[in-house]
Every structure is written in structure tokens, then in C-alpha cells.
Design a protein around this motif. Structure first.
Motif, PDB file in Angstrom:
ATOM      1  N   ILE A   4       0.787  -1.062   0.099  1.00 22.83           N
ATOM      2  CA  ILE A   4       0.018  -0.003   0.046  1.00 22.83           C
ATOM      3  C   ILE A   4       0.958   1.322  -0.185  1.00 22.83           C
ATOM      4  CG2 ILE A   4      -1.938   1.251   1.117  1.00 22.83           C
ATOM      5  CD1 ILE A   4      -2.728  -1.657   0.411  1.00 22.83           C
ATOM      6  N   ARG A   5       0.724   2.239  -0.841  1.00 26.38           N
ATOM      7  CA  ARG A   5       1.354   3.636  -1.006  1.00 26.38           C
ATOM      8  C   ARG A   5       0.587   4.236  -1.465  1.00 26.38           C
ATOM      9  NH1 ARG A   5       2.333   4.598  -6.175  1.00 26.38           N
ATOM     10  NH2 ARG A   5       2.314   2.722  -7.655  1.00 26.38           N
ATOM     11  N   ALA A   6       0.993   6.076  -1.237  1.00 27.76           N
ATOM     12  CA  ALA A   6       0.364   7.087  -1.870  1.00 27.76           C
ATOM     13  C   ALA A   6       0.435   6.848  -3.358  1.00 27.76           C
ATOM     14  CB  ALA A   6       1.235   8.193  -1.140  1.00 27.76           C
ATOM     15  N   ALA A   7      -0.595   7.227  -4.077  1.00 30.72           N
ATOM     16  CA  ALA A   7      -0.839   7.407  -5.529  1.00 30.72           C
ATOM     17  C   ALA A   7      -0.088   8.335  -5.838  1.00 30.72           C
ATOM     18  CB  ALA A   7      -2.288   7.333  -5.688  1.00 30.72           C
ATOM     19  N   THR A   8       0.557   8.149  -6.957  1.00 29.14           N
ATOM     20  CA  THR A   8       1.238   9.116  -7.838  1.00 29.14           C
ATOM     21  C   THR A   8       0.583   9.529  -9.205  1.00 29.14           C
ATOM     22  OG1 THR A   8       2.626   7.724  -9.176  1.00 29.14           O
ATOM     23  CG2 THR A   8       3.285   8.495  -6.795  1.00 29.14           C
ATOM     24  N   PRO A   9       0.956  10.558  -9.678  1.00 30.28           N
ATOM     25  CA  PRO A   9       0.339  11.097 -11.146  1.00 30.28           C
ATOM     26  C   PRO A   9       0.585   9.936 -12.023  1.00 30.28           C
ATOM     27  CG  PRO A   9       1.236  13.030 -10.247  1.00 30.28           C
ATOM     28  CD  PRO A   9       1.713  11.787  -9.149  1.00 30.28           C
ATOM     29  N   GLU A  10       1.780   9.197 -11.783  1.00 31.08           N
ATOM     30  CA  GLU A  10       2.122   8.167 -12.937  1.00 31.08           C
ATOM     31  C   GLU A  10       0.934   6.833 -12.749  1.00 31.08           C
ATOM     32  OE1 GLU A  10       4.367   9.613 -10.772  1.00 31.08           O
ATOM     33  OE2 GLU A  10       4.871  10.979 -12.688  1.00 31.08           O
ATOM     34  N   LEU A 103      -6.211  -2.087   1.864  1.00 33.64           N
ATOM     35  CA  LEU A 103      -6.204  -0.684   1.568  1.00 33.64           C
ATOM     36  C   LEU A 103      -7.098   0.389   1.973  1.00 33.64           C
ATOM     37  CD1 LEU A 103      -5.498   1.243  -0.635  1.00 33.64           C
ATOM     38  CD2 LEU A 103      -6.978   0.237  -2.330  1.00 33.64           C
ATOM     39  N   TYR A 104      -8.232  -0.180   2.275  1.00 36.94           N
ATOM     40  CA  TYR A 104      -9.403   0.624   3.025  1.00 36.94           C
ATOM     41  C   TYR A 104      -9.133   0.766   4.559  1.00 36.94           C
ATOM     42  CZ  TYR A 104     -13.996   2.892   2.217  1.00 36.94           C
ATOM     43  OH  TYR A 104     -14.969   3.657   1.708  1.00 36.94           O
ATOM     44  N   GLY A 105      -8.479  -0.196   5.141  1.00 34.05           N
ATOM     45  CA  GLY A 105      -7.930  -0.126   6.584  1.00 34.05           C
ATOM     46  C   GLY A 105      -7.034   0.957   6.633  1.00 34.05           C
ATOM     47  N   ALA A 106      -5.952   1.087   5.478  1.00 34.12           N
ATOM     48  CA  ALA A 106      -4.808   2.045   5.493  1.00 34.12           C
ATOM     49  C   ALA A 106      -5.592   3.417   5.502  1.00 34.12           C
ATOM     50  CB  ALA A 106      -3.944   1.741   4.582  1.00 34.12           C
ATOM     51  N   LEU A 107      -6.519   3.550   4.511  1.00 27.25           N
ATOM     52  CA  LEU A 107      -7.153   4.835   4.349  1.00 27.25           C
ATOM     53  C   LEU A 107      -7.487   5.383   5.591  1.00 27.25           C
ATOM     54  CD1 LEU A 107      -8.037   7.123   2.367  1.00 27.25           C
ATOM     55  CD2 LEU A 107     -10.166   5.659   1.942  1.00 27.25           C
ATOM     56  N   ARG A 112      -7.722   9.120  10.351  1.00 27.14           N
ATOM     57  CA  ARG A 112      -7.691   9.123  11.719  1.00 27.14           C
ATOM     58  C   ARG A 112      -6.495   9.972  12.257  1.00 27.14           C
ATOM     59  NH1 ARG A 112      -9.121   4.403  12.849  1.00 27.14           N
ATOM     60  NH2 ARG A 112     -11.261   4.753  13.275  1.00 27.14           N
ATOM     61  N   ALA A 113      -5.262   9.722  11.632  1.00 29.76           N
ATOM     62  CA  ALA A 113      -3.912  10.344  11.957  1.00 29.76           C
ATOM     63  C   ALA A 113      -3.926  11.767  11.580  1.00 29.76           C
ATOM     64  CB  ALA A 113      -2.728   9.433  11.342  1.00 29.76           C
ATOM     65  N   GLN A 114      -4.667  12.104  10.274  1.00 26.49           N
ATOM     66  CA  GLN A 114      -4.701  13.310   9.971  1.00 26.49           C
ATOM     67  C   GLN A 114      -5.742  14.341  10.743  1.00 26.49           C
ATOM     68  OE1 GLN A 114      -5.447  11.921   5.629  1.00 26.49           O
ATOM     69  NE2 GLN A 114      -5.116  14.386   5.527  1.00 26.49           N
ATOM     70  N   GLY A 115      -6.558  13.701  11.466  1.00 23.52           N
ATOM     71  CA  GLY A 115      -7.246  14.322  12.549  1.00 23.52           C
ATOM     72  C   GLY A 115      -8.890  14.647  12.039  1.00 23.52           C
ATOM     73  N   PHE A 116      -9.167  13.861  10.869  1.00 24.59           N
ATOM     74  CA  PHE A 116     -10.544  14.150  10.473  1.00 24.59           C
ATOM     75  C   PHE A 116     -11.404  13.423  11.516  1.00 24.59           C
ATOM     76  CE2 PHE A 116      -8.774  14.290   6.368  1.00 24.59           C
ATOM     77  CZ  PHE A 116      -9.304  15.521   5.748  1.00 24.59           C
ATOM     78  N   VAL A 117     -12.706  14.010  11.702  1.00 28.09           N
ATOM     79  CA  VAL A 117     -13.799  13.392  12.751  1.00 28.09           C
ATOM     80  C   VAL A 117     -14.375  12.269  12.418  1.00 28.09           C
ATOM     81  CG1 VAL A 117     -15.610  14.179  14.183  1.00 28.09           C
ATOM     82  CG2 VAL A 117     -13.770  15.797  13.912  1.00 28.09           C
ATOM     83  N   HIS A 118     -14.937  12.367  11.240  1.00 29.13           N
ATOM     84  CA  HIS A 118     -15.714  11.367  10.503  1.00 29.13           C
ATOM     85  C   HIS A 118     -15.434  11.109   9.150  1.00 29.13           C
ATOM     86  CE1 HIS A 118     -18.706  11.007  14.142  1.00 29.13           C
ATOM     87  NE2 HIS A 118     -18.625  12.412  13.843  1.00 29.13           N
ATOM     88  N   VAL A 181       1.208  13.606   6.469  1.00 33.37           N
ATOM     89  CA  VAL A 181       1.060  12.408   7.420  1.00 33.37           C
ATOM     90  C   VAL A 181       1.736  11.214   6.646  1.00 33.37           C
ATOM     91  CG1 VAL A 181      -0.643  11.088   8.553  1.00 33.37           C
ATOM     92  CG2 VAL A 181      -0.833  13.621   8.510  1.00 33.37           C
ATOM     93  N   GLY A 182       1.343  11.201   5.603  1.00 34.67           N
ATOM     94  CA  GLY A 182       1.809   9.982   4.596  1.00 34.67           C
ATOM     95  C   GLY A 182       0.681   8.777   4.927  1.00 34.67           C
ATOM     96  N   VAL A 183       0.883   7.694   4.391  1.00 32.85           N
ATOM     97  CA  VAL A 183       0.106   6.334   4.535  1.00 32.85           C
ATOM     98  C   VAL A 183       0.544   5.834   5.907  1.00 32.85           C
ATOM     99  CG1 VAL A 183      -0.257   3.905   3.647  1.00 32.85           C
ATOM    100  CG2 VAL A 183       0.165   5.869   2.252  1.00 32.85           C
ATOM    101  N   VAL A 184      -0.581   5.777   6.480  1.00 29.79           N
ATOM    102  CA  VAL A 184      -0.378   5.192   7.957  1.00 29.79           C
ATOM    103  C   VAL A 184      -1.059   3.707   8.086  1.00 29.79           C
ATOM    104  CG1 VAL A 184      -0.733   5.365  10.323  1.00 29.79           C
ATOM    105  CG2 VAL A 184      -0.442   7.177   9.013  1.00 29.79           C
ATOM    106  N   ARG A 185      -0.414   2.728   8.369  1.00 30.45           N
ATOM    107  CA  ARG A 185      -1.158   1.366   8.128  1.00 30.45           C
ATOM    108  C   ARG A 185      -1.666   0.887   9.488  1.00 30.45           C
ATOM    109  NH1 ARG A 185       2.770   2.159   4.980  1.00 30.45           N
ATOM    110  NH2 ARG A 185       2.897   1.530   2.992  1.00 30.45           N
ATOM    111  N   PRO A 186      -2.978   0.067   9.540  1.00 30.98           N
ATOM    112  CA  PRO A 186      -3.459   0.057  10.748  1.00 30.98           C
ATOM    113  C   PRO A 186      -2.509  -1.044  11.568  1.00 30.98           C
ATOM    114  CG  PRO A 186      -4.759  -0.845   8.885  1.00 30.98           C
ATOM    115  CD  PRO A 186      -3.378  -0.293   8.400  1.00 30.98           C
TER     116      PRO A 186
END
Length: 186
Positions: A4-10, A103-107, A112-118, A181-186
Motif C-alpha cells: 500500500i502506498r500513496a498514489a502518484t500521477p503516474e 487498502l481501506y484500513g490504511a485509508l 484518523r491520523a490526519q485528524g478528521f472527525v468522521h 502524514v503519509g500512508v499510515v497502516r493499521p
């Protein structure tokens, strides 16, 4: 092994290719014409570093993209900025293999790490596989809009699933950018 990684334009051509069948033959998307790689790059750039776009790769030598997930603005009004909407799409071959949950777990963990509430997930109904995936990563049913989309000769209901990512505090804390923050894995 799945990575799992951050998507790039490529990754835009692969993302467009994964999404196209969902648009053309399915009801998971209410788009009628599949966007091309250029349109996907534009959508990714529109996240302005705040909302994550992630890909799952097959880990083979070619590292081919087999799924993607992303978050976007939930609504345009400023009071909604602590909430995001999420989406995930997989290749047919990887569906049901556990890739979606990784993938969805990482999202969700990243949001959560970014601080979104819902986070809100919109699911066209019926769609047991998507419901199970959302619930596996903590979403719960929040409501249904009846017969709000018409595609492939049928009216389609849309269910909304919601997960609390962080406690709502007063005053709210602004979410951090995905680029910080980058990708945070569960």
C-alpha cells in the motif's frame, strides 16, 4: 505480497483502467462515461495535498496497481471540513482477496491520523460485498436515500455508512494534510 502506498500521477492510467468497468457495467459509480488518465490526474491534484489517494500493488516484479482508495471533500460548506467521503475500487481479480480490507484500513487509519472527525462512505444498494468491507474497517449504517440514481434501466438506492475517526472537540482541530502524514497502516 500486497503493498500500500500513496498514489502518484503516474498511477492515473492504472486507476482509470480499474475504475472504467465500474462505470461502464456496474452501478457502484453513477458516472456514465469513464474518466481517462488525464481526468484522474486532475482529480488527484484537486485533493490539494489534504485528501489521501492510495494504491494497492500486487508486489510482483511489475508492482501493478490492483486497487485504489481515496478521500474527498464531503460537502462544499466550510462547516463540513472535518468530515470526508471515502471510495475504493479494485480490479475484478483482486476483489474478495483481502486487498480491499488492507487498502481501506490504511485509508481509514490515515484519515484518523490526519485528524478528521468522521468519514462517510456512499454505497449503491444492494452491495453486500461493499457493506461488509465498510463494516470490517469500522463503518456503521447511517441512512439510505431511496431511488436517487437511475442507471442501466433501474432506480438505485444509496446507503450511507459512517465511521467516527476522532472525538469531536470544541473548538475543532483542523485536519493535517496527507502530504504531512503519509500512508499510515493499521
Amino acid at each position: 505480497m500486497i503493498a500500500i502506498r500513496a498514489a502518484t500521477p503516474e498511477d492515473a492510467p492504472s486507476i482509470a483502467a480499474i475504475y472504467a468497468p465500474h462505470v461502464l457495467t456496474g452501478t457502484a459509480s453513477f458516472e456514465i462515461d469513464p474518466p481517462d488518465a488525464r481526468a484522474m490526474r486532475t482529480r488527484m491534484a484537486a485533493s490539494e495535498g489534504l485528501y489521501p489517494w492510495m494504491v494497492a500493488t500486487n508486489g510482483d516484479m511489475d508492482g501493478g496497481v490492483i486497487g485504489y482508495a481515496y478521500a474527498s471533500k464531503f460537502r462544499d460548506r466550510p462547516a463540513y471540513r472535518y468530515v470526508c467521503e471515502t471510495s475504493i475500487y479494485l480490479t475484478d481479480a483482486s476483489s474478495g482477496s483481502g486487498v480491499g480490507r488492507l487498502l481501506y484500513g490504511a485509508l481509514v487509519t490515515t484519515l484518523r491520523a490526519q485528524g478528521f472527525v468522521h468519514a462517510i462512505g456512499a454505497i449503491t444498494l444492494p452491495n453486500d460485498r461493499s457493506i461488509k468491507l465498510h463494516e470490517a474497517v469500522g463503518f456503521r449504517r447511517a441512512g439510505v436515500y431511496r431511488e436517487v440514481g437511475f442507471k442501466h434501466g433501474q432506480w438505485i438506492d444509496v446507503g450511507f455508512w459512517q465511521v467516527q475517526l476522532n472525538e469531536p472537540v470544541v473548538p475543532p482541530v483542523e485536519p493535517r494534510k496527507f502530504s504531512e502524514v503519509g500512508v499510515v497502516r493499521p
